[in-house]
Design a protein around this motif. Structure first.
Motif, mmCIF file in Angstrom:
data_model
loop_
_atom_site.group_PDB
_atom_site.id
_atom_site.type_symbol
_atom_site.label_atom_id
_atom_site.label_comp_id
_atom_site.label_asym_id
_atom_site.label_seq_id
_atom_site.Cartn_x
_atom_site.Cartn_y
_atom_site.Cartn_z
ATOM 1 N N ASP A 99 0.864 -1.196 0.000
ATOM 2 C CA ASP A 99 0.000 0.000 0.000
ATOM 3 C C ASP A 99 0.896 1.239 0.000
ATOM 4 N N THR A 136 -2.674 -1.229 -3.058
ATOM 5 C CA THR A 136 -3.095 0.028 -3.667
ATOM 6 C C THR A 136 -2.411 0.156 -5.026
ATOM 7 N N SER A 152 -5.210 6.978 -7.964
ATOM 8 C CA SER A 152 -4.912 5.837 -7.101
ATOM 9 C C SER A 152 -6.192 5.067 -6.827
ATOM 10 N N GLU A 153 -6.056 3.770 -6.648
ATOM 11 C CA GLU A 153 -7.204 2.918 -6.343
ATOM 12 C C GLU A 153 -6.827 1.970 -5.213
ATOM 13 N N THR A 154 -7.571 2.051 -4.125
ATOM 14 C CA THR A 154 -7.302 1.199 -2.970
ATOM 15 C C THR A 154 -8.118 -0.083 -3.086
ATOM 16 N N HIS A 166 -1.700 2.503 -8.580
ATOM 17 C CA HIS A 166 -1.560 3.896 -8.985
ATOM 18 C C HIS A 166 -1.366 3.966 -10.505
#
Length: 555
Positions: free
Chosen positions: A139, A177, A170-172, A179
């Motif tokens: 992450d 995570t 960005s996507e968690t 990017h």
């Protein structure tokens, strides 16, 4: 042979010579080609793609591999429309990868796969590592991921000072995570419409994806303005609608052919043998043509399917489509021959001999040789049409790439022949034999019999990228009328030979002009086999009795 017949043949031969000369002289003017050389072949591109994967630590030796050559038509059209062909070619050579070798490694029913694109100059122009969304990873903060992305940019030879960063996201996910960063190359902006800032600009961009703590994607591309994309999609959709309308009318023709076949069969007025022979030949040729496209089909494999199920679906799909083509030919040939036997009996003679296996006869000779003359004449007309349309009426065609879809076939020399024979036989039986005979019988007008089937056939090609979209329909309507006149005066077989010769030459030209020795040899094979009907015709004329050679045999 009468003096009038000799004079007609002489004029037709002269027209064929002039048409072939026009094609040779103006082919590149009518069909522009981007000046881009393919510096690496398929095998060399594969070596470079594998080396890149080795650098990324990918282990794909036991995976299935597929590769195709492809291009970005939208980007090419944008460059051609805004910068002109010469400058568009320069950009495609040195600024942005329009054409590439696309390689894919995958495992059936596994999400993970690798895709690597190799440009025509041998550079890596993009890659993607597809993994499960639930796959574990780090992450990282966006700034940490940016450092990884920038390091990859430098690794690929890019100078960060030459770019402006324009996007970052960005996507968690549950276990990591991801990017995504995009840079735009300075000074690469291209305005879609001068004086209209709302139309947007295109530009050279580079995108890098970071998945967890690993670079999982890279793309070097040309971003085109959204308005341009919408305009292009809208234009192409109009062509698609026109083509679907014409195909709908073709389907109506097939239903009518089925009805007439049934009705005439009840009256014992259908000769099944010629129609059945033609149907079997076309179905077999279609199956062979489809089988040679395996590399392209393999590249499109959806990993959700079991490999065996994919293969089985392809086999059943191929057999089904081959059967459809066979039935199409069966009913149009049966109904057309039944109608044409009373309206245009002389137009059927050569074709009937051919489907009965009589390939070396005076009638076959005349039909074959006249067919080549007609084909070369029409080929010249098509070439001159686009020279005039582009020069005086603003028509334009996207430039041809350094290679075409034919290079993705497992046997490149075979595709032009099988595809051309299928198209020539199916379309001439449908639109000339059946279409002309049907309209002539029920509307009693030769002019309408020539025009209506020609227009239906022509506008079914409106989904081709020729602009304005109606140009292709106009071009082929005129060509269809010429084919129709050939059917009336030269016979059905001459039209099939002409259609075959035109398609084989046009489809095979990329092989001859590729600059690759193996492909050039394949192109020579195509042209040589395409001349077989003419050779048979010459042999037949040589063997014929002098009285037969001078007789006014029907064709």
């Amino acid at each position: 042979m009468t003096h009038h017949a000799r004079r007609s043949d002489l004029l037709l031969a002269l027209g064929g010579v002039v048409g072939l000369a026009a094609f040779i002289l103006f082919y590149r003017t009518a069909s522009p080609q981007a000046a881009v050389n393919v510096e690496v072949n398929r095998d060399e591109a594969l070596v470079r793609a594998r080396a890149f994967l080795g650098q990324r630590g990918a282990q794909v030796d036991a995976w299935k591999e597929a590769a195709i050559f492809s291009g970005n038509t939208e980007s090419l059209v944008f460059l051609q429309r805004t910068l002109g062909l010469s400058e568009a070619s320069r950009w495609a050579r040195s600024e942005v990868p329009i054409w590439r070798w696309a390689h894919r490694w995958f495992q059936p029913q596994q999400k993970e796969e690798w895709l690597v694109s190799v440009g025509v100059d041998g550079s890596i122009t993009g890659f993607r590592h597809l993994i499960e969304e639930a796959a574990e990873g780090e992450d990282l903060e966006q700034e940490q991921a940016l450092e990884l992305a920038q390091a990859f940019m430098l690794e690929r030879g890019w100078a960060l000072a030459d770019f402006d960063r324009v996007e970052a996201s960005s996507e968690t996910l549950d276990n990591r995570t991801d990017h995504r960063f995009t840079w735009e190359k300075k000074g690469s902006s291209i305005t879609w419409r001068e004086g209209d800032p709302e139309a947007g600009t295109g530009s050279v961009r580079v995108t890098v994806e970071v998945k967890g703590d690993q670079v999982g994607g890279y793309r070097h591309f040309l971003r085109v303005p959204e308005e341009f994309s919408r305009d292009l999609d809208s234009t192409l959709s109009v062509g698609t609608v026109i083509a679907l309308g014409s195909l709908g009318l073709t389907f109506v023709l097939l239903l009518i052919a089925l009805g007439i076949t049934i009705a005439r069969y009840r009256n014992d007025d259908v000769r099944w043998r010629p129609a059945l022979t033609a149907a079997i030949v076309v179905a077999a040729l279609f199956a062979i043509a489809a089988a040679t496209s395996w590399p392209t089909v393999k590249f499109s494999y959806p990993t959700e399917l079991p490999w065996a199920a994919f293969g089985a679906s392809l086999v059943f799909g191929l057999l089904f489509l081959a059967a459809i083509y066979g039935l199409w030919v069966l009913f149009t040939a049966a109904a057309g021959e039944s109608l044409g036997r009373s309206s245009f009996p002389e137009s059927l003679a050569g074709w009937l001999e051919a489907v009965r296996g009589k390939l070396v006869t005076p009638t076959m000779a005349a039909a074959s040789l006249r067919g080549y003359a007609l084909g070369f004449l029409i080929l010249g007309y098509l070439t001159v049409f686009y020279v005039v349309a582009r020069t005086y009426f603003g028509a334009w065609l996207p430039a041809e790439g350094p290679q075409s879809d034919i290079f993705n076939n497992s046997l490149p020399f075979l595709a032009p022949l099988t595809v051309s024979l299928v198209a020539a036989t199916t379309e001439e039986l449908t639109y000339r034999l059946f279409g002309i005979s049907l309209v002539k019988r029920y509307l009693k007008s030769t002019a309408l019999a020539l025009l209506i089937p020609a227009a239906i056939w022509a506008f079914a090609h409106s989904n081709y990228p020729v602009f304005p979209v109606y140009v292709r329909g106009i071009e082929l309507t005129i060509g269809g009328v010429i084919f129709g006149l050939g059917f009336l005066h030269l016979g059905l077989l001459a039209c099939i030979v002409a259609h075959f010769a035109i398609d084989a030459i046009l489809i095979g030209m990329p092989l001859l002009t590729s600059g690759n020795t193996a492909y050039v040899v394949s192109g020579i094979i195509v042209m040589g086999i395409a001349l077989v009907p003419a050779a048979l015709g010459l042999v037949a004329r040589g063997k014929a009795h002098p009285a037969e050679r001078t007789s006014d045999a029907p064709v």
